[in-house]
Design a protein around this motif. Structure first.
Motif, mmCIF file in Angstrom:
data_model
loop_
_atom_site.group_PDB
_atom_site.id
_atom_site.type_symbol
_atom_site.label_atom_id
_atom_site.label_comp_id
_atom_site.label_asym_id
_atom_site.label_seq_id
_atom_site.Cartn_x
_atom_site.Cartn_y
_atom_site.Cartn_z
ATOM 1 N N ASP A 1 0.839 -1.129 0.121
ATOM 2 C CA ASP A 1 -0.072 0.067 0.112
ATOM 3 C C ASP A 1 0.883 1.221 0.062
ATOM 4 O OD1 ASP A 1 -2.223 -1.504 -0.005
ATOM 5 O OD2 ASP A 1 -2.520 -1.653 2.162
ATOM 6 N N THR A 2 2.114 0.926 0.303
ATOM 7 C CA THR A 2 2.876 2.211 0.322
ATOM 8 C C THR A 2 4.058 2.455 -1.175
ATOM 9 O OG1 THR A 2 2.961 2.240 2.664
ATOM 10 C CG2 THR A 2 4.831 3.494 1.581
ATOM 11 N N VAL A 3 3.777 3.461 -1.706
ATOM 12 C CA VAL A 3 4.501 3.856 -2.827
ATOM 13 C C VAL A 3 5.666 4.720 -2.382
ATOM 14 C CG1 VAL A 3 4.609 4.863 -5.234
ATOM 15 C CG2 VAL A 3 2.566 3.663 -4.391
ATOM 16 N N TRP A 4 6.956 4.186 -2.491
ATOM 17 C CA TRP A 4 8.173 4.791 -2.357
ATOM 18 C C TRP A 4 8.501 5.702 -3.568
ATOM 19 C CZ3 TRP A 4 10.620 4.648 2.330
ATOM 20 C CH2 TRP A 4 9.975 3.847 3.183
ATOM 21 N N ARG A 5 8.630 7.044 -3.421
ATOM 22 C CA ARG A 5 9.154 7.755 -4.534
ATOM 23 C C ARG A 5 10.662 8.103 -4.500
ATOM 24 N NH1 ARG A 5 5.338 7.494 -7.717
ATOM 25 N NH2 ARG A 5 3.368 8.098 -7.088
ATOM 26 N N LEU A 6 11.370 7.905 -5.652
ATOM 27 C CA LEU A 6 13.002 8.040 -5.595
ATOM 28 C C LEU A 6 13.147 9.625 -5.487
ATOM 29 C CD1 LEU A 6 14.244 5.520 -8.129
ATOM 30 C CD2 LEU A 6 14.114 5.320 -5.962
ATOM 31 N N PRO A 7 14.191 9.979 -4.674
ATOM 32 C CA PRO A 7 14.391 11.261 -4.947
ATOM 33 C C PRO A 7 14.820 12.119 -6.052
ATOM 34 C CG PRO A 7 15.680 10.434 -2.945
ATOM 35 C CD PRO A 7 15.059 9.350 -3.718
ATOM 36 N N PRO A 8 14.582 13.147 -6.542
ATOM 37 C CA PRO A 8 14.652 13.809 -7.846
ATOM 38 C C PRO A 8 15.966 13.546 -8.305
ATOM 39 C CG PRO A 8 13.811 15.598 -6.379
ATOM 40 C CD PRO A 8 13.991 14.383 -5.521
ATOM 41 N N ASP A 9 16.980 13.653 -7.546
ATOM 42 C CA ASP A 9 18.383 13.331 -8.005
ATOM 43 C C ASP A 9 19.139 12.248 -7.611
ATOM 44 O OD1 ASP A 9 18.413 14.000 -5.319
ATOM 45 O OD2 ASP A 9 20.058 15.442 -5.279
ATOM 46 N N PHE A 10 18.474 11.109 -7.626
ATOM 47 C CA PHE A 10 18.756 9.803 -7.284
ATOM 48 C C PHE A 10 19.528 9.194 -8.435
ATOM 49 C CE2 PHE A 10 18.031 5.074 -7.344
ATOM 50 C CZ PHE A 10 18.354 4.810 -6.022
ATOM 51 N N MET A 11 20.390 8.458 -7.825
ATOM 52 C CA MET A 11 21.664 7.989 -8.790
ATOM 53 C C MET A 11 22.072 6.372 -8.178
ATOM 54 S SD MET A 11 25.414 9.165 -9.420
ATOM 55 C CE MET A 11 25.326 10.252 -8.199
ATOM 56 N N VAL A 12 22.106 5.720 -9.281
ATOM 57 C CA VAL A 12 22.669 4.272 -9.092
ATOM 58 C C VAL A 12 23.993 3.985 -9.811
ATOM 59 C CG1 VAL A 12 22.016 1.610 -9.467
ATOM 60 C CG2 VAL A 12 20.221 3.415 -9.169
ATOM 61 N N VAL A 13 24.824 3.667 -8.915
ATOM 62 C CA VAL A 13 26.262 3.346 -9.409
ATOM 63 C C VAL A 13 26.303 1.924 -9.722
ATOM 64 C CG1 VAL A 13 28.684 3.669 -9.064
ATOM 65 C CG2 VAL A 13 26.910 5.409 -8.528
ATOM 66 N N TYR A 14 26.871 1.465 -10.514
ATOM 67 C CA TYR A 14 27.132 0.134 -10.719
ATOM 68 C C TYR A 14 28.471 -0.363 -10.872
ATOM 69 C CZ TYR A 14 27.545 -4.472 -13.263
ATOM 70 O OH TYR A 14 27.746 -5.980 -13.669
ATOM 71 N N VAL A 15 29.032 -1.166 -9.910
ATOM 72 C CA VAL A 15 30.652 -1.459 -10.179
ATOM 73 C C VAL A 15 30.685 -2.916 -10.325
ATOM 74 C CG1 VAL A 15 32.572 -1.487 -8.481
ATOM 75 C CG2 VAL A 15 30.913 0.239 -8.272
ATOM 76 N N CYS A 16 31.482 -3.268 -11.336
ATOM 77 C CA CYS A 16 31.804 -4.556 -11.712
ATOM 78 C C CYS A 16 33.393 -4.534 -12.200
ATOM 79 C CB CYS A 16 31.010 -5.000 -12.771
ATOM 80 S SG CYS A 16 31.288 -4.288 -14.449
ATOM 81 N N ALA A 17 34.051 -5.719 -12.053
ATOM 82 C CA ALA A 17 35.413 -5.981 -12.610
ATOM 83 C C ALA A 17 35.304 -5.429 -14.075
ATOM 84 C CB ALA A 17 35.551 -7.281 -12.616
ATOM 85 N N ASN A 18 36.458 -5.014 -14.547
ATOM 86 C CA ASN A 18 36.906 -4.562 -15.928
ATOM 87 C C ASN A 18 37.239 -5.786 -16.737
ATOM 88 O OD1 ASN A 18 37.168 -2.929 -18.360
ATOM 89 N ND2 ASN A 18 39.337 -2.124 -17.578
ATOM 90 N N ASP A 19 36.685 -6.184 -17.978
ATOM 91 C CA ASP A 19 36.810 -7.052 -18.810
ATOM 92 C C ASP A 19 36.822 -6.287 -20.098
ATOM 93 O OD1 ASP A 19 37.036 -9.515 -20.402
ATOM 94 O OD2 ASP A 19 35.620 -10.733 -19.434
ATOM 95 N N ALA A 20 37.982 -6.343 -20.808
ATOM 96 C CA ALA A 20 38.070 -5.672 -21.996
ATOM 97 C C ALA A 20 37.268 -6.545 -22.909
ATOM 98 C CB ALA A 20 39.465 -5.365 -22.434
ATOM 99 N N ARG A 21 37.204 -7.961 -22.808
ATOM 100 C CA ARG A 21 36.757 -8.637 -24.065
ATOM 101 C C ARG A 21 35.233 -8.847 -23.929
ATOM 102 N NH1 ARG A 21 39.919 -13.673 -22.053
ATOM 103 N NH2 ARG A 21 39.690 -12.495 -20.143
ATOM 104 N N GLU A 22 34.597 -8.600 -22.693
ATOM 105 C CA GLU A 22 33.171 -8.765 -22.492
ATOM 106 C C GLU A 22 32.584 -7.835 -21.499
ATOM 107 O OE1 GLU A 22 30.303 -12.555 -21.415
ATOM 108 O OE2 GLU A 22 32.416 -12.748 -21.283
ATOM 109 N N ARG A 23 31.526 -7.252 -22.164
ATOM 110 C CA ARG A 23 30.710 -6.427 -21.354
ATOM 111 C C ARG A 23 29.938 -7.324 -20.185
ATOM 112 N NH1 ARG A 23 28.887 -1.225 -23.148
ATOM 113 N NH2 ARG A 23 30.154 -0.604 -24.714
ATOM 114 N N PRO A 24 29.449 -6.712 -19.148
ATOM 115 C CA PRO A 24 28.755 -7.410 -18.127
ATOM 116 C C PRO A 24 27.237 -7.793 -18.781
ATOM 117 C CG PRO A 24 29.621 -5.310 -17.227
ATOM 118 C CD PRO A 24 29.826 -5.465 -18.627
ATOM 119 N N LYS A 25 26.914 -8.844 -18.106
ATOM 120 C CA LYS A 25 25.522 -9.087 -18.635
ATOM 121 C C LYS A 25 24.526 -8.676 -17.898
ATOM 122 C CE LYS A 25 27.307 -13.303 -20.356
ATOM 123 N NZ LYS A 25 27.970 -14.611 -20.064
#
Length: 85
Positions: free
Chosen positions: A44-68
């Motif tokens: 019953d509760t809708v959570w609203r993201l802040p207007p300046d909300f940001m997601v940072v995705y961190v993964c290992a660097n692999d020059a041959r293949e992008r993350p799936k």
């Protein structure tokens, strides 16, 4: 604690997203697109993201293949060099 007393962070750092299934990635994409989400245990509760909300995705660097991860979850920043990324 009630949901009225809680606030959402302005940023979230995620790792391991490449191991989440397509439904989980699409749910994240939908929440970012809608700028809101609902928790299963409090539908019953809708959570609203802040207007300046940001997601940072961190993964290992692999020059041959992008993350799936869903392509719509990736934003390319041309000003960032590959060696710095």
């Amino acid at each position: 604690m009630s949901s009225e007393n809680l606030s959402l962070p302005k940023a979230v750092v995620i790792t391991g997203l490449e191991y989440a299934g397509n439904p989980a990635q699409r749910a994240l994409l939908q929440a970012l697109s809608d700028q809101s989400f609902v928790l299963e245990d409090d539908p019953d509760t809708v959570w609203r993201l802040p207007p300046d909300f940001m997601v940072v995705y961190v993964c290992a660097n692999d020059a041959r293949e992008r993350p799936k991860i869903h392509p719509s979850l990736v934003i390319f920043f041309p000003s960032v060099s590959r060696s710095a990324a």
